[in-house]
Design an enzyme around this catalytic site. Structure first.
Site, PDB file in Angstrom:
ATOM      1  N   ASP A   1       0.826  -1.072  -0.098  1.00 29.23           N
ATOM      2  CA  ASP A   1       0.051  -0.048   0.023  1.00 29.23           C
ATOM      3  C   ASP A   1       0.741   1.306   0.097  1.00 29.23           C
ATOM      4  O   ASP A   1       0.280   2.388  -0.015  1.00 29.23           O
ATOM      5  CB  ASP A   1      -0.904  -0.074   1.051  1.00 29.23           C
ATOM      6  CG  ASP A   1      -0.439   0.025   2.755  1.00 29.23           C
ATOM      7  OD1 ASP A   1       0.846  -0.150   2.753  1.00 29.23           O
ATOM      8  OD2 ASP A   1      -1.245  -0.115   3.516  1.00 29.23           O
ATOM      9  N   SER A   2       2.301   1.110   0.071  1.00 28.60           N
ATOM     10  CA  SER A   2       2.919   2.187  -0.033  1.00 28.60           C
ATOM     11  C   SER A   2       2.795   2.812  -1.482  1.00 28.60           C
ATOM     12  O   SER A   2       3.370   3.678  -1.723  1.00 28.60           O
ATOM     13  CB  SER A   2       4.579   1.721  -0.161  1.00 28.60           C
ATOM     14  OG  SER A   2       4.832   0.386  -0.808  1.00 28.60           O
TER      15      SER A   2
ATOM     16  N   ASP B   1      -0.897  -5.949  -0.106  1.00 24.63           N
ATOM     17  CA  ASP B   1      -1.289  -5.506   1.173  1.00 24.63           C
ATOM     18  C   ASP B   1      -2.777  -5.199   1.414  1.00 24.63           C
ATOM     19  O   ASP B   1      -3.547  -5.063   0.356  1.00 24.63           O
ATOM     20  CB  ASP B   1      -0.524  -4.272   1.129  1.00 24.63           C
ATOM     21  CG  ASP B   1       0.570  -4.274   1.986  1.00 24.63           C
ATOM     22  OD1 ASP B   1       0.726  -4.967   2.998  1.00 24.63           O
ATOM     23  OD2 ASP B   1       1.296  -3.143   1.762  1.00 24.63           O
TER      24      ASP B   1
ATOM     25  N   LYS C   1      -0.932  -9.376   3.156  1.00 22.15           N
ATOM     26  CA  LYS C   1      -0.279  -8.971   4.334  1.00 22.15           C
ATOM     27  C   LYS C   1      -1.324  -8.151   4.901  1.00 22.15           C
ATOM     28  O   LYS C   1      -1.875  -7.210   4.590  1.00 22.15           O
ATOM     29  CB  LYS C   1       0.904  -8.415   3.593  1.00 22.15           C
ATOM     30  CG  LYS C   1       1.648  -7.885   5.120  1.00 22.15           C
ATOM     31  CD  LYS C   1       2.961  -7.394   4.610  1.00 22.15           C
ATOM     32  CE  LYS C   1       3.230  -6.053   3.830  1.00 22.15           C
ATOM     33  NZ  LYS C   1       2.759  -4.931   4.942  1.00 22.15           N
TER      34      LYS C   1
ATOM     35  N   GLU D   1      -1.145  -5.864   8.946  1.00 22.67           N
ATOM     36  CA  GLU D   1      -0.371  -5.306   9.875  1.00 22.67           C
ATOM     37  C   GLU D   1      -0.930  -5.467  11.395  1.00 22.67           C
ATOM     38  O   GLU D   1      -2.022  -5.461  11.520  1.00 22.67           O
ATOM     39  CB  GLU D   1      -0.373  -3.659   9.568  1.00 22.67           C
ATOM     40  CG  GLU D   1       0.668  -3.419   8.519  1.00 22.67           C
ATOM     41  CD  GLU D   1       0.628  -1.972   8.294  1.00 22.67           C
ATOM     42  OE1 GLU D   1       1.050  -1.479   7.166  1.00 22.67           O
ATOM     43  OE2 GLU D   1       0.322  -0.901   9.281  1.00 22.67           O
TER      44      GLU D   1
ATOM     45  N   GLU E   1       9.643  -4.457  10.529  1.00 23.66           N
ATOM     46  CA  GLU E   1      10.013  -2.955   9.855  1.00 23.66           C
ATOM     47  C   GLU E   1      10.440  -2.206  10.858  1.00 23.66           C
ATOM     48  O   GLU E   1       9.653  -2.179  12.069  1.00 23.66           O
ATOM     49  CB  GLU E   1       8.620  -2.379   9.514  1.00 23.66           C
ATOM     50  CG  GLU E   1       9.161  -1.093   8.796  1.00 23.66           C
ATOM     51  CD  GLU E   1       8.136  -0.417   7.729  1.00 23.66           C
ATOM     52  OE1 GLU E   1       8.419   0.552   7.172  1.00 23.66           O
ATOM     53  OE2 GLU E   1       7.045  -1.295   7.432  1.00 23.66           O
TER      54      GLU E   1
END
Length: 278
Positions: A45-46, A84, A113, A115, A182
């Site tokens: 999602d960057s 993501d 993925k 978080e 991270e």
């Protein structure tokens, strides 16, 4: 090159073979990453920041993630692709299953993925039981960076370091097959890595992780807004691109481009017919 599978990555960890991962967001970048032989692509999602120009990853939508994941799959048919789950796309179990399923079915991703640590372990368990491979992500979690005090290194005191260890264990037990670490001190990331059966992928977490991931635009020097400490820039393609476009601009304005080399023409006979006798 055959597309790797979840058991392949676990086998790579057991064999001590490092795993390479890189982001990609479109067809041409996915082609490049695949041709370079990278093990795993992350459609992160960057993309919200490096492709779409948002100030953070938070505004990225499911439709945008599916759109870009589909393009990456077309460009890298033989590479394992992780997509993501964007912010708020897994706020409930029902929503998570629906959206993760879309990334797999519509986007063509091999895994998703998410978080979070212990708090999302039940969700990870539900997704994996539904047949959706999951990559976890702990440490600095960009979607909730404001709750963490900004984009800062995590696990710098014993309490938070121990919490990261617990998070990693909980995600493994829930069925995650890999874990992104991270912005974590190297020693903490090493302890997490050694305590897990599943491979860890570091980004700003030191060399002791089982693999590494970087953002495509950071690695190639294409993103100007900021450069994290953990980024190694392998090329400066932004300046090369600007110079090339400046040259094009000059040649267009001077009439130097296009030259005969880049121009189609007619035979003398057809030219005469076209214009007639003069």
């Amino acid at each position: 090159m055959m597309r790797k599978t979840v058991p392949d990555f676990e086998a790579m960890k057991q064999a001590g073979e490092k795993i390479s991962m890189l982001t990609a967001y479109d067809y041409p970048s996915a082609q490049i990453v695949e041709e370079a032989g990278v093990d795993m692509i992350l459609v992160g999602d960057s993309l919200g920041m490096v492709v779409l120009g948002y100030d953070s990853t938070v505004p990225v939508t499911m439709e945008e993630m599916i759109h870009h994941t589909k393009a990456v799959r077309r460009g890298a048919a033989q590479t394992f692709v992780v997509a993501d789950m964007p912010f708020m796309s897994y706020a409930t179990v029902e929503l998570a299953i629906h959206n993760a399923g879309r990334l797999i079915k519509e986007g063509g991703a091999d895994a998703v993925k998410v978080e979070g640590g212990i708090d999302i372990a039940p969700l990870v368990q539900t997704l994996t039981r539904a047949g959706i491979p999951v990559v976890g992500h702990i440490g600095l979690t960009p979607q909730t960076a404001s709750q963490l005090g900004g984009f800062k290194v995590q696990g710098k005191d014993i309490e938070s370091a121990n919490q990261l260890l617990k998070d990693g264990q909980a995600l493994e037990e829930a069925g995650a097959f890999s874990l992104v670490l991270e912005a974590i001190p190297r020693q903490v990331a090493e302890k997490i890595t050694k305590g897990l059966r599943i491979p860890t992928i570091g980004i700003g977490a030191g060399v002791d992780c089982d693999g590494q991931v970087l953002v495509y635009h950071d690695l190639l020097g294409l993103f100007k807004r900021f450069k994290p400490k953990f980024v190694k820039q392998y090329a400066e393609l932004r300046s090369v691109s600007i110079h090339s476009i400046q040259e094009y601009n000059k040649e267009v304005k001077s009439g130097y481009f296009p030259s005969e080399q880049h121009t189609f023409g007619l035979s003398d006979e057809l030219i005469q017919k076209l214009y007639g006798d003069k």
